[in-house]
Design an enzyme around this catalytic site. Sequence first.
Site, PDB file in Angstrom:
ATOM      1  N   THR A 119       0.819  -1.211   0.000  1.00 33.02           N
ATOM      2  CA  THR A 119       0.000   0.000   0.000  1.00 33.02           C
ATOM      3  C   THR A 119       0.854   1.263   0.000  1.00 33.02           C
ATOM      4  O   THR A 119       1.962   1.266   0.553  1.00 33.02           O
ATOM      5  CB  THR A 119      -0.886   0.007   1.271  1.00 33.02           C
ATOM      6  OG1 THR A 119      -1.479   1.291   1.404  1.00 33.02           O
ATOM      7  CG2 THR A 119      -0.103  -0.271   2.534  1.00 33.02           C
ATOM      8  N   TYR A 149      -1.776  -0.282  10.117  1.00 29.11           N
ATOM      9  CA  TYR A 149      -2.020  -0.919   8.817  1.00 29.11           C
ATOM     10  C   TYR A 149      -0.785  -0.769   7.919  1.00 29.11           C
ATOM     11  O   TYR A 149      -0.250  -1.757   7.399  1.00 29.11           O
ATOM     12  CB  TYR A 149      -3.251  -0.288   8.153  1.00 29.11           C
ATOM     13  CG  TYR A 149      -3.395  -0.645   6.701  1.00 29.11           C
ATOM     14  CD1 TYR A 149      -3.627  -1.958   6.306  1.00 29.11           C
ATOM     15  CD2 TYR A 149      -3.266   0.325   5.705  1.00 29.11           C
ATOM     16  CE1 TYR A 149      -3.731  -2.296   4.967  1.00 29.11           C
ATOM     17  CE2 TYR A 149      -3.372   0.002   4.368  1.00 29.11           C
ATOM     18  CZ  TYR A 149      -3.605  -1.310   4.000  1.00 29.11           C
ATOM     19  OH  TYR A 149      -3.695  -1.640   2.684  1.00 29.11           O
TER      20      TYR A 149
END
Length: 337
Positions: free
Chosen positions: A117, A141
């Site tokens: 990501t 995350y």
Amino acid sequence: MSVLVTGGAGYIGSHTVHALVEAGENVVVIDNLSTGFSQFLPESAPLFIGDAADENLVEGVISAHGVESIIHFAGSVVVPESMRDPLAYYRNNTMTTRSLLNVAVKCGINRFIFSSTAAVYGNPEQVPVPESAPTRPLSPYGSSKLMTEIMLHDVASAHGMNHVVLRYFNVAGADPQARMGLATAGATHLLKIAVEAATGQRAKIDVFGTDYPTPDGSCIRDFIHVSDLAQAHRSALSYLRGGSPSVTLNCGYGRGYSVLETIEAVRRVCGRNFAVQYAPRRPGDIMTMIADTSRIRGVLDWTPRYDDLETIARHALQWEEKLFHERQADQQHAVSA
Ligand code: UDP
């Protein structure tokens, strides 16, 4: 020989499974269906319901299906949730990948594609962001994904596993044929919220922050159509099969749209107006996130087909309308039963 896709029944995973099957690949899926849907999968892709961290399951699937490459999507993806429950993210993302890599090494798998990501960059000093930019994630995350990238790098050095790390920017849209799309309850993503408002499922959309030093005051994002992203995975597989070295690639189009422009695009394609309310900044939001895409365009044989905000919005809307009508039909059925 086949390709194992973990998390293949999820949003990006299912688009990738379809892209692979349409390219003639044999695909096998492991998904625990915590956020995925078995009906998103083509019939030709067998689904094993279970966890990518279940080493016995993964080993059994690899040997029964002659798996030669792994594309790993399974994991948790909600940034605010990761703030509230970081250990769940280190378990579902970092530890699960550790188990999966353990089996992959044991079984001699030497091609691995990992969904990472843009959150690994944190607040970028330079936009568009190149892959060489410092990685300073701002959420568990992002950290859980970065830890996995590091682990993968070390496993590759020790065991000769060639890999591609794909760092996704803002993934949006849905299958142009509306076979699958974003269906997870409680999604927080801008385009999802906008199409929910456009279909009357929400009274309004909040714009989080209109006082940023950007041309219209709202944040800027680089949206990539999920079907183009799926094709990037297929190209990454061909890249690895060609014997090319491990690489990390940004996945975006290299163009930014503001939150307000994005909402306008949804309004245009739906032809209806819906309420837009200006709200305070959302904590943790990055002002401008745009990918430097020179590396992916140079390295992969990949030509995006849906590099157009209105097309992304149209496909997201088409999918949302389908979901909405299905839900209404289910409710009517429940009432009359
Ligand atoms: N956003 C917004 N209203 C919403 C959802 C998102 O204004 O209802 C903004 C959010 O503040 C951010 C951008 O849209 O500036 C993209 O947010 P999203 O959650 O889609 O993705 P992120 O870039 O945070 O991963």
